[in-house]
Design a protein around this motif. Structure first.
Motif, PDB file in Angstrom:
ATOM      1  N   GLN A   1       0.852  -1.192   0.000  1.00  0.00           N
ATOM      2  CA  GLN A   1       0.000   0.000   0.000  1.00  0.00           C
ATOM      3  C   GLN A   1       0.892   1.247   0.000  1.00  0.00           C
ATOM      4  N   VAL A   2       0.657   2.122  -0.966  1.00  0.00           N
ATOM      5  CA  VAL A   2       1.447   3.337  -1.073  1.00  0.00           C
ATOM      6  C   VAL A   2       0.943   4.374  -0.078  1.00  0.00           C
ATOM      7  N   GLN A   3       1.877   4.998   0.616  1.00  0.00           N
ATOM      8  CA  GLN A   3       1.518   6.049   1.557  1.00  0.00           C
ATOM      9  C   GLN A   3       2.462   7.221   1.342  1.00  0.00           C
ATOM     10  N   VAL A   4       1.883   8.386   1.114  1.00  0.00           N
ATOM     11  CA  VAL A   4       2.642   9.615   0.901  1.00  0.00           C
ATOM     12  C   VAL A   4       2.313  10.571   2.048  1.00  0.00           C
ATOM     13  N   VAL A   5       3.346  11.081   2.705  1.00  0.00           N
ATOM     14  CA  VAL A   5       3.129  11.908   3.888  1.00  0.00           C
ATOM     15  C   VAL A   5       3.975  13.179   3.812  1.00  0.00           C
ATOM     16  N   GLU A   6       3.303  14.316   3.918  1.00  0.00           N
ATOM     17  CA  GLU A   6       3.985  15.610   3.920  1.00  0.00           C
ATOM     18  C   GLU A   6       4.174  16.115   5.354  1.00  0.00           C
ATOM     19  N   SER A   7       5.181  16.946   5.536  1.00  0.00           N
ATOM     20  CA  SER A   7       5.396  17.602   6.821  1.00  0.00           C
ATOM     21  C   SER A   7       6.125  18.919   6.593  1.00  0.00           C
ATOM     22  N   GLY A   8       6.135  19.762   7.616  1.00  0.00           N
ATOM     23  CA  GLY A   8       6.908  20.994   7.559  1.00  0.00           C
ATOM     24  C   GLY A   8       6.116  22.256   7.339  1.00  0.00           C
ATOM     25  N   GLY A   9       4.818  22.132   7.140  1.00  0.00           N
ATOM     26  CA  GLY A   9       4.016  23.333   6.954  1.00  0.00           C
ATOM     27  C   GLY A   9       3.892  24.118   8.251  1.00  0.00           C
ATOM     28  N   GLY A  10       3.321  25.299   8.145  1.00  0.00           N
ATOM     29  CA  GLY A  10       3.140  26.128   9.331  1.00  0.00           C
ATOM     30  C   GLY A  10       2.800  27.547   8.967  1.00  0.00           C
ATOM     31  N   TRP A  11       2.959  28.391   9.954  1.00  0.00           N
ATOM     32  CA  TRP A  11       2.669  29.820   9.781  1.00  0.00           C
ATOM     33  C   TRP A  11       3.984  30.584   9.741  1.00  0.00           C
ATOM     34  N   VAL A  12       4.055  31.541   8.824  1.00  0.00           N
ATOM     35  CA  VAL A  12       5.272  32.335   8.702  1.00  0.00           C
ATOM     36  C   VAL A  12       4.904  33.730   8.208  1.00  0.00           C
ATOM     37  N   GLN A  13       5.700  34.705   8.589  1.00  0.00           N
ATOM     38  CA  GLN A  13       5.473  36.060   8.082  1.00  0.00           C
ATOM     39  C   GLN A  13       6.037  36.199   6.676  1.00  0.00           C
ATOM     40  N   ALA A  14       5.489  37.137   5.932  1.00  0.00           N
ATOM     41  CA  ALA A  14       5.964  37.396   4.573  1.00  0.00           C
ATOM     42  C   ALA A  14       7.464  37.661   4.589  1.00  0.00           C
ATOM     43  N   GLY A  15       8.154  37.090   3.628  1.00  0.00           N
ATOM     44  CA  GLY A  15       9.596  37.197   3.554  1.00  0.00           C
ATOM     45  C   GLY A  15      10.325  36.062   4.242  1.00  0.00           C
ATOM     46  N   GLY A  16       9.595  35.263   4.995  1.00  0.00           N
ATOM     47  CA  GLY A  16      10.191  34.153   5.713  1.00  0.00           C
ATOM     48  C   GLY A  16      10.374  32.921   4.848  1.00  0.00           C
ATOM     49  N   SER A  17      10.838  31.854   5.495  1.00  0.00           N
ATOM     50  CA  SER A  17      11.141  30.609   4.795  1.00  0.00           C
ATOM     51  C   SER A  17      10.533  29.412   5.521  1.00  0.00           C
ATOM     52  N   LEU A  18      10.243  28.397   4.758  1.00  0.00           N
ATOM     53  CA  LEU A  18       9.825  27.096   5.289  1.00  0.00           C
ATOM     54  C   LEU A  18      10.418  26.017   4.403  1.00  0.00           C
ATOM     55  N   ARG A  19      10.627  24.831   4.977  1.00  0.00           N
ATOM     56  CA  ARG A  19      11.027  23.676   4.181  1.00  0.00           C
ATOM     57  C   ARG A  19      10.029  22.556   4.403  1.00  0.00           C
ATOM     58  N   LEU A  20       9.427  22.131   3.310  1.00  0.00           N
ATOM     59  CA  LEU A  20       8.515  21.003   3.357  1.00  0.00           C
ATOM     60  C   LEU A  20       9.269  19.716   3.048  1.00  0.00           C
ATOM     61  N   SER A  21       8.813  18.633   3.665  1.00  0.00           N
ATOM     62  CA  SER A  21       9.371  17.317   3.406  1.00  0.00           C
ATOM     63  C   SER A  21       8.256  16.353   3.041  1.00  0.00           C
ATOM     64  N   CYS A  22       8.614  15.317   2.313  1.00  0.00           N
ATOM     65  CA  CYS A  22       7.630  14.312   1.900  1.00  0.00           C
ATOM     66  C   CYS A  22       8.312  12.955   1.856  1.00  0.00           C
ATOM     67  N   THR A  23       7.678  11.994   2.462  1.00  0.00           N
ATOM     68  CA  THR A  23       8.146  10.618   2.359  1.00  0.00           C
ATOM     69  C   THR A  23       7.089   9.786   1.649  1.00  0.00           C
ATOM     70  N   ALA A  24       7.542   8.782   0.909  1.00  0.00           N
ATOM     71  CA  ALA A  24       6.621   7.907   0.186  1.00  0.00           C
ATOM     72  C   ALA A  24       7.046   6.466   0.438  1.00  0.00           C
ATOM     73  N   SER A  25       6.166   5.687   1.022  1.00  0.00           N
ATOM     74  CA  SER A  25       6.444   4.287   1.288  1.00  0.00           C
ATOM     75  C   SER A  25       5.539   3.417   0.437  1.00  0.00           C
ATOM     76  N   GLY A  26       5.932   2.152   0.308  1.00  0.00           N
ATOM     77  CA  GLY A  26       5.126   1.237  -0.495  1.00  0.00           C
ATOM     78  C   GLY A  26       5.400   1.320  -1.977  1.00  0.00           C
ATOM     79  N   LEU A  27       6.422   2.093  -2.349  1.00  0.00           N
ATOM     80  CA  LEU A  27       6.836   2.162  -3.750  1.00  0.00           C
ATOM     81  C   LEU A  27       8.354   2.302  -3.790  1.00  0.00           C
ATOM     82  N   THR A  28       8.918   2.016  -4.956  1.00  0.00           N
ATOM     83  CA  THR A  28      10.360   2.163  -5.132  1.00  0.00           C
ATOM     84  C   THR A  28      10.625   3.627  -5.445  1.00  0.00           C
ATOM     85  N   PHE A  29      11.076   4.360  -4.441  1.00  0.00           N
ATOM     86  CA  PHE A  29      11.095   5.824  -4.489  1.00  0.00           C
ATOM     87  C   PHE A  29      11.799   6.359  -5.717  1.00  0.00           C
ATOM     88  N   ASP A  30      12.951   5.808  -6.057  1.00  0.00           N
ATOM     89  CA  ASP A  30      13.723   6.379  -7.158  1.00  0.00           C
ATOM     90  C   ASP A  30      13.212   5.958  -8.532  1.00  0.00           C
TER      91      ASP A  30
END
Length: 125
Positions: A1-30
């Protein structure tokens, strides 16, 4: 079973930075091209950035070029989206998706088959 999960979102002021991450299991990622998409309330889901299986080719939406960077670590099976100089119009739910379609570089939602549940990004002015 394929599962895709995001993380890293949030609240930030204009001009700021965020980094999102994503993992995917149940498949050959590359074996899969990956993409980041976003959807704001009342708007259609749009492609933000997409990346080839190897990471050697990328595609960006016009509104994020020069501010966002997509990357992937195939050894760790993680996809990233570094978002800099964030603007209020970047506020949306951000989704990670996977595909092995040759149409991956259109960065259009119909080309992607496996989706996560999304992570919210809110940018205040």
């Amino acid at each position: 079973q394929v599962q895709v999960v995001e993380s890293g979102g949030g609240w930030v002021q204009a001009g700021g930075s965020l980094r999102l991450s994503c993992t995917a299991s149940g498949l050959t990622f590359d074996h899969y091209a990956m993409g980041w998409f976003r959807q704001a309330p009342g708007k259609e889901r749009e492609g933000v950035s997409c990346i080839s299986q190897s990471g050697g080719s990328t595609n960006y939406g016009d509104s994020v070029k020069g501010r966002f960077t997509i990357s992937r670590d195939n050894a760790e099976k993680v996809l990233y989206l570094q978002m800099n100089d964030l603007k209020p119009e970047d506020t949306a739910m951000y989704y990670c998706a996977a595909t092995w379609s040759a149409m991956w570089n259109t960065c259009r939602p119909p080309a992607y088959g496996y989706w996560g549940q999304g992570t919210q990004v809110t940018v205040s002015s």
